[in-house]
Design a protein around this motif. Structure first.
Motif, short mmCIF file in Angstrom:
data_model
loop_
_atom_site.label_atom_id
_atom_site.label_comp_id
_atom_site.label_asym_id
_atom_site.label_seq_id
_atom_site.Cartn_x
_atom_site.Cartn_y
_atom_site.Cartn_z
N SER A 125 0.83 -1.53 -0.18
CA SER A 125 -0.24 0.07 0.30
C SER A 125 1.09 1.19 0.48
O SER A 125 0.91 2.03 -0.64
N LEU A 126 1.99 1.34 0.69
CA LEU A 126 2.66 2.87 0.75
C LEU A 126 3.09 2.11 -0.48
O LEU A 126 3.44 3.95 -1.05
N LEU A 127 3.99 1.88 -0.65
CA LEU A 127 4.61 1.35 -3.02
C LEU A 127 3.38 1.93 -2.95
O LEU A 127 3.90 2.72 -4.05
N ASN A 128 2.49 1.20 -3.05
CA ASN A 128 0.99 2.22 -3.93
C ASN A 128 0.72 3.98 -4.38
O ASN A 128 0.78 4.58 -4.80
N LYS A 129 1.13 3.55 -3.09
CA LYS A 129 1.06 5.65 -2.52
C LYS A 129 2.05 6.53 -3.20
O LYS A 129 1.51 7.30 -3.47
N MET A 130 3.43 6.04 -3.16
CA MET A 130 4.39 6.46 -3.20
C MET A 130 4.24 6.50 -4.93
O MET A 130 4.58 7.47 -6.04
N LEU A 131 4.00 5.59 -5.51
CA LEU A 131 4.02 5.59 -7.12
C LEU A 131 3.18 6.64 -7.73
O LEU A 131 2.84 7.61 -8.96
N ARG A 132 1.11 6.72 -6.79
CA ARG A 132 0.45 6.80 -7.10
C ARG A 132 0.80 9.04 -7.27
O ARG A 132 0.68 9.43 -7.31
N MET A 133 1.48 9.29 -6.06
CA MET A 133 2.26 10.63 -6.21
C MET A 133 2.99 10.61 -7.30
O MET A 133 3.06 11.90 -8.02
N VAL A 134 3.76 10.03 -7.73
CA VAL A 134 4.75 9.97 -9.00
C VAL A 134 4.01 10.42 -10.29
O VAL A 134 3.90 11.26 -11.29
N TYR A 135 2.28 9.46 -10.07
CA TYR A 135 2.22 9.66 -11.64
C TYR A 135 0.99 11.08 -12.04
O TYR A 135 0.68 11.36 -12.92
N ASP A 136 0.62 10.88 -10.61
CA ASP A 136 -0.30 12.83 -10.15
C ASP A 136 0.75 13.59 -10.22
O ASP A 136 0.04 14.76 -10.95
N SER A 137 1.87 13.35 -10.25
CA SER A 137 2.44 14.37 -10.45
C SER A 137 2.76 14.77 -12.08
O SER A 137 2.65 16.10 -12.44
N ILE A 138 3.41 13.52 -11.99
CA ILE A 138 3.15 13.94 -13.59
C ILE A 138 2.50 14.18 -14.54
O ILE A 138 1.67 15.08 -15.74
N ALA A 139 0.78 13.19 -14.27
CA ALA A 139 -0.40 13.82 -15.56
C ALA A 139 -0.58 15.00 -15.32
O ALA A 139 -1.46 15.90 -15.98
N GLU A 140 -0.47 15.92 -13.71
CA GLU A 140 -0.78 17.30 -13.27
C GLU A 140 -0.07 18.45 -14.12
O GLU A 140 -1.49 19.03 -14.99
N ASP A 141 0.53 18.21 -14.79
CA ASP A 141 1.44 18.93 -15.68
C ASP A 141 0.94 19.02 -17.10
O ASP A 141 1.87 20.04 -18.17
N ILE A 142 0.45 17.47 -17.63
CA ILE A 142 0.61 16.89 -18.90
C ILE A 142 -0.61 17.69 -19.13
O ILE A 142 -1.70 16.78 -19.03
N LEU A 143 -1.12 18.22 -20.42
CA LEU A 143 -2.23 18.81 -20.61
C LEU A 143 -2.43 17.82 -21.41
O LEU A 143 -2.02 17.76 -23.14
N ILE A 144 -3.65 17.33 -21.65
CA ILE A 144 -4.50 16.24 -23.06
C ILE A 144 -5.44 16.23 -22.54
O ILE A 144 -6.60 16.57 -21.53
N ASP A 145 -6.49 16.62 -23.90
CA ASP A 145 -7.37 17.02 -24.37
C ASP A 145 -8.46 15.78 -23.68
O ASP A 145 -8.26 14.68 -24.46
N LEU A 146 -9.57 15.63 -22.70
CA LEU A 146 -10.26 14.59 -22.54
C LEU A 146 -11.51 14.62 -22.35
O LEU A 146 -12.56 13.82 -21.89
N SER A 147 -12.34 15.34 -23.35
CA SER A 147 -13.38 16.20 -22.56
C SER A 147 -14.21 15.55 -23.91
O SER A 147 -15.51 15.13 -23.70
N TYR A 148 -13.59 14.76 -24.82
CA TYR A 148 -14.18 13.37 -25.12
C TYR A 148 -15.11 12.14 -24.87
O TYR A 148 -16.11 11.86 -24.70
N MET A 149 -14.39 12.53 -23.12
CA MET A 149 -14.69 11.13 -22.33
C MET A 149 -16.18 11.90 -21.65
O MET A 149 -16.31 11.52 -20.87
N GLY A 150 -16.86 13.03 -21.51
CA GLY A 150 -18.03 13.80 -21.09
C GLY A 150 -17.91 14.42 -19.87
O GLY A 150 -18.98 14.30 -19.19
N GLU A 151 -16.35 14.41 -19.71
CA GLU A 151 -16.13 14.65 -18.28
C GLU A 151 -15.41 15.87 -17.72
O GLU A 151 -14.71 15.73 -18.80
#
Length: 125
Positions: free
Chosen positions: A99-125
């Protein structure tokens, strides 16, 4: 800039990103969280019967449908069926470190995704 130059520049950029990714991966693998996870995994795998039952529990648990009206009852029944292993220190240590490892990886993924802007408007959300 001609096409060949653009391709070469893209290749250099991708190589640089790949090297940085390898550096990040190395840094993650040298954390105490990762070392604890690996240690607890190795200890648990020595108990093949417990390891097998835990994986069976996890496979069955992941297939439960949270949208099902009986989800809570099914989840409780499953936990009861596997309570003999879920409370064991070797299992709890492994699951906690995972669980601790997954939390650390999630923080890394979130940090990357936060700054990479991708238009996901087609998903309807």
């Amino acid at each position: 800039m001609n096409m060949d130059m653009a391709i070469m520049k893209t290749d250099r950029e991708q190589d640089r990103i790949f090297r940085k990714t390898k550096d990040l991966t190395s840094a993650l693998c040298h954390t105490e969280i990762y070392h604890q996870y690996q240690k607890n995994l190795a200890i648990l795998k020595k108990h093949e019967d417990i390891w097998g039952r835990l994986n069976e529990f996890r496979r069955r648990n992941i297939n439960l449908d949270p949208g099902d009206e009986y989800f809570r009852d099914q989840e409780e029944a499953l936990r009861k069926e596997y309570e003999d292993i879920l409370g064991l220190p070797v299992v709890m240590n492994y699951l906690t470190s995972e669980s601790l490892l997954n939390k650390m990886l999630r923080m890394v993924y979130d940090s990357i995704a936060e700054d990479i802007l991708i238009d996901l408007s087609y998903m309807g959300e």
